[in-house]
Design an enzyme around this catalytic site. Structure first.
Site, PDB file in Angstrom:
ATOM      1  N   ASN A  11       0.857  -1.179   0.000  1.00  0.00           N
ATOM      2  CA  ASN A  11       0.000   0.000   0.000  1.00  0.00           C
ATOM      3  C   ASN A  11       0.893   1.229   0.000  1.00  0.00           C
ATOM      4  O   ASN A  11       1.508   1.556   1.014  1.00  0.00           O
ATOM      5  CB  ASN A  11      -0.895  -0.015   1.242  1.00  0.00           C
ATOM      6  CG  ASN A  11      -1.721   1.255   1.377  1.00  0.00           C
ATOM      7  OD1 ASN A  11      -1.740   2.105   0.481  1.00  0.00           O
ATOM      8  ND2 ASN A  11      -2.390   1.394   2.504  1.00  0.00           N
ATOM      9  N   TRP A  12       1.011   1.891  -1.119  1.00  0.00           N
ATOM     10  CA  TRP A  12       1.882   3.058  -1.230  1.00  0.00           C
ATOM     11  C   TRP A  12       1.310   4.288  -0.555  1.00  0.00           C
ATOM     12  O   TRP A  12       2.004   5.293  -0.377  1.00  0.00           O
ATOM     13  CB  TRP A  12       2.200   3.358  -2.696  1.00  0.00           C
ATOM     14  CG  TRP A  12       3.232   2.459  -3.317  1.00  0.00           C
ATOM     15  CD1 TRP A  12       3.720   1.283  -2.807  1.00  0.00           C
ATOM     16  CD2 TRP A  12       3.887   2.652  -4.585  1.00  0.00           C
ATOM     17  NE1 TRP A  12       4.661   0.753  -3.658  1.00  0.00           N
ATOM     18  CE2 TRP A  12       4.777   1.566  -4.751  1.00  0.00           C
ATOM     19  CE3 TRP A  12       3.827   3.631  -5.575  1.00  0.00           C
ATOM     20  CZ2 TRP A  12       5.589   1.420  -5.896  1.00  0.00           C
ATOM     21  CZ3 TRP A  12       4.638   3.509  -6.699  1.00  0.00           C
ATOM     22  CH2 TRP A  12       5.503   2.422  -6.861  1.00  0.00           C
ATOM     23  N   HIS A  97      -9.332   0.988   5.281  1.00  0.00           N
ATOM     24  CA  HIS A  97      -8.046   1.188   5.967  1.00  0.00           C
ATOM     25  C   HIS A  97      -8.274   2.118   7.163  1.00  0.00           C
ATOM     26  O   HIS A  97      -9.077   3.043   7.093  1.00  0.00           O
ATOM     27  CB  HIS A  97      -7.023   1.789   5.008  1.00  0.00           C
ATOM     28  CG  HIS A  97      -5.636   1.763   5.533  1.00  0.00           C
ATOM     29  ND1 HIS A  97      -5.185   2.652   6.474  1.00  0.00           N
ATOM     30  CD2 HIS A  97      -4.613   0.940   5.272  1.00  0.00           C
ATOM     31  CE1 HIS A  97      -3.928   2.395   6.760  1.00  0.00           C
ATOM     32  NE2 HIS A  97      -3.564   1.350   6.051  1.00  0.00           N
ATOM     33  N   GLU A  99      -6.646   4.476   8.217  1.00  0.00           N
ATOM     34  CA  GLU A  99      -6.429   5.893   7.930  1.00  0.00           C
ATOM     35  C   GLU A  99      -7.664   6.524   7.273  1.00  0.00           C
ATOM     36  O   GLU A  99      -7.843   7.745   7.348  1.00  0.00           O
ATOM     37  CB  GLU A  99      -5.183   6.047   7.046  1.00  0.00           C
ATOM     38  CG  GLU A  99      -3.916   5.698   7.821  1.00  0.00           C
ATOM     39  CD  GLU A  99      -2.731   5.303   6.963  1.00  0.00           C
ATOM     40  OE1 GLU A  99      -1.676   4.991   7.524  1.00  0.00           O
ATOM     41  OE2 GLU A  99      -2.865   5.278   5.719  1.00  0.00           O
ATOM     42  N   GLU A 167      -4.901  -5.005  10.866  1.00  0.00           N
ATOM     43  CA  GLU A 167      -3.872  -3.984  11.024  1.00  0.00           C
ATOM     44  C   GLU A 167      -4.094  -3.235  12.329  1.00  0.00           C
ATOM     45  O   GLU A 167      -4.901  -2.289  12.390  1.00  0.00           O
ATOM     46  CB  GLU A 167      -3.924  -2.984   9.871  1.00  0.00           C
ATOM     47  CG  GLU A 167      -3.659  -3.577   8.505  1.00  0.00           C
ATOM     48  CD  GLU A 167      -3.272  -2.536   7.486  1.00  0.00           C
ATOM     49  OE1 GLU A 167      -3.919  -1.484   7.411  1.00  0.00           O
ATOM     50  OE2 GLU A 167      -2.288  -2.758   6.777  1.00  0.00           O
ATOM     51  N   GLY A 233       3.040  -1.226   4.171  1.00  0.00           N
ATOM     52  CA  GLY A 233       3.076   0.189   3.822  1.00  0.00           C
ATOM     53  C   GLY A 233       4.464   0.624   3.419  1.00  0.00           C
ATOM     54  O   GLY A 233       4.922   0.323   2.316  1.00  0.00           O
ATOM     55  N   GLY A 234       5.160   1.266   4.330  1.00  0.00           N
ATOM     56  CA  GLY A 234       6.445   1.874   4.017  1.00  0.00           C
ATOM     57  C   GLY A 234       7.440   0.965   3.326  1.00  0.00           C
ATOM     58  O   GLY A 234       8.151   1.380   2.418  1.00  0.00           O
TER      59      GLY A 234
END
Ligand SMILES: O=C(CO)[C@H](O)COP(=O)(O)O
Length: 249
Positions: A11-12, A97, A99, A167, A233-234
């Site tokens: 996930n960018w 997500h 976020e 998550e 992610g990162g």
């Protein structure tokens, strides 16, 4: 119980411009030279999906969006429909997500509606759930994720391809992860909640783990029972880092 093939998705988030497509090309090339033992996907910002589809064409890396609207079209300024993601070349979409649940007030019902739209457009949804630090510290993690499953998964998922991603919110971007025992406990509870919700339709869909997955911890996390992959992610932004996780699957 037959385990489905693991899925490792990157996930960018809101990262990546045209120059970042070189990372996708490098990932595709590496997996052409040495096939992965799992499914691999990249979920870039919507602005890159169509160009990334051209880069990844003919290779083994799948392509996903990071969200979609619940409606097929209309006056929803700034939004992207599920069909627009399919049209751009995506076959997956991340939904719910944390976020977006936190930053955009998305509810379980919103996620369920978006999941219906994704299925209608032929996308495979990756539905995210997870507890906050306060909920973890209050001993409510199992209760929270079970409730999120019950509210976020529409019955129409039965018989369809989908994934769930656990998550823990407090592990996202922090370098922190639950203990392996905590991951195993939650994934078992998520599986139970999926079966309670969907019956046999909830028995085999992979349950990914996400939250500070790195090349250094991926092997032990991916070996935990009921961990059917990772949502990264990162560490997915650079092909070399992401490959370190993929090779551990
Ligand atoms: O990006 C993620 C996968 O959806 C998740 O938020 C974890 O991020 P990371 O801690 O940067 O891997």
């Amino acid at each position: 119980m037959k385990q489905s093939v693991k899925l490792v998705a990157g996930n960018w988030k809101m990262n990546g411009l045209g120059a970042s497509l070189g990372e996708a090309e490098a990932l595709k090339q590496a997996l052409t030279e040495q096939a992965a033992g799992c499914r691999v996907a990249l979920c870039p910002p919507a602005t890159l999906i169509e160009r990334m589809a051209r880069v990844l064409a003919g290779g083994a890396v799948e392509l996903g969006g990071q969200d979609c609207h619940a409606e097929a079209s209309g006056a929803f300024t700034g939004s992207v429909s599920a069909e627009m993601l399919t049209d751009a070349g995506a076959n997956l979409v991340i939904l719910g997500h944390s976020e977006r649940r936190t930053g955009f007030g998305e509810t379980d019902a919103d996620v369920a509606a978006k999941t219906e739209a994704a299925l209608a457009a032929g996308l495979e949804p990756i539905i995210c759930i997870g507890e906050t630090l306060a909920e973890r510290e209050a001993g409510q993690a199992i209760e929270i994720v079970s409730h999120q499953i019950a509210g976020s998964l529409p019955l129409s998922l039965s018989g369809k391809a989908f994934a769930v991603a656990y998550e823990p919110v407090w592990a996202i971007g922090t370098g922190l992860t639950p203990t392996l025992e905590q991951i195993e406990e939650v994934h078992a509870a998520v599986r139970a909640a999926m079966v309670a919700r969907l019956g046999e339709g909830g028995r085999t869909a992979p349950i990914l783990y996400g939250g500070s997955v790195k090349p250094s911890n991926a092997a032990e996390i991916l070996a935990v029972a009921e961990v059917g992959g990772a949502l990264v992610g990162g560490a997915s932004l650079k092909a070399a880092d992401f490959l370190g996780i993929i090779r551990a699957a």
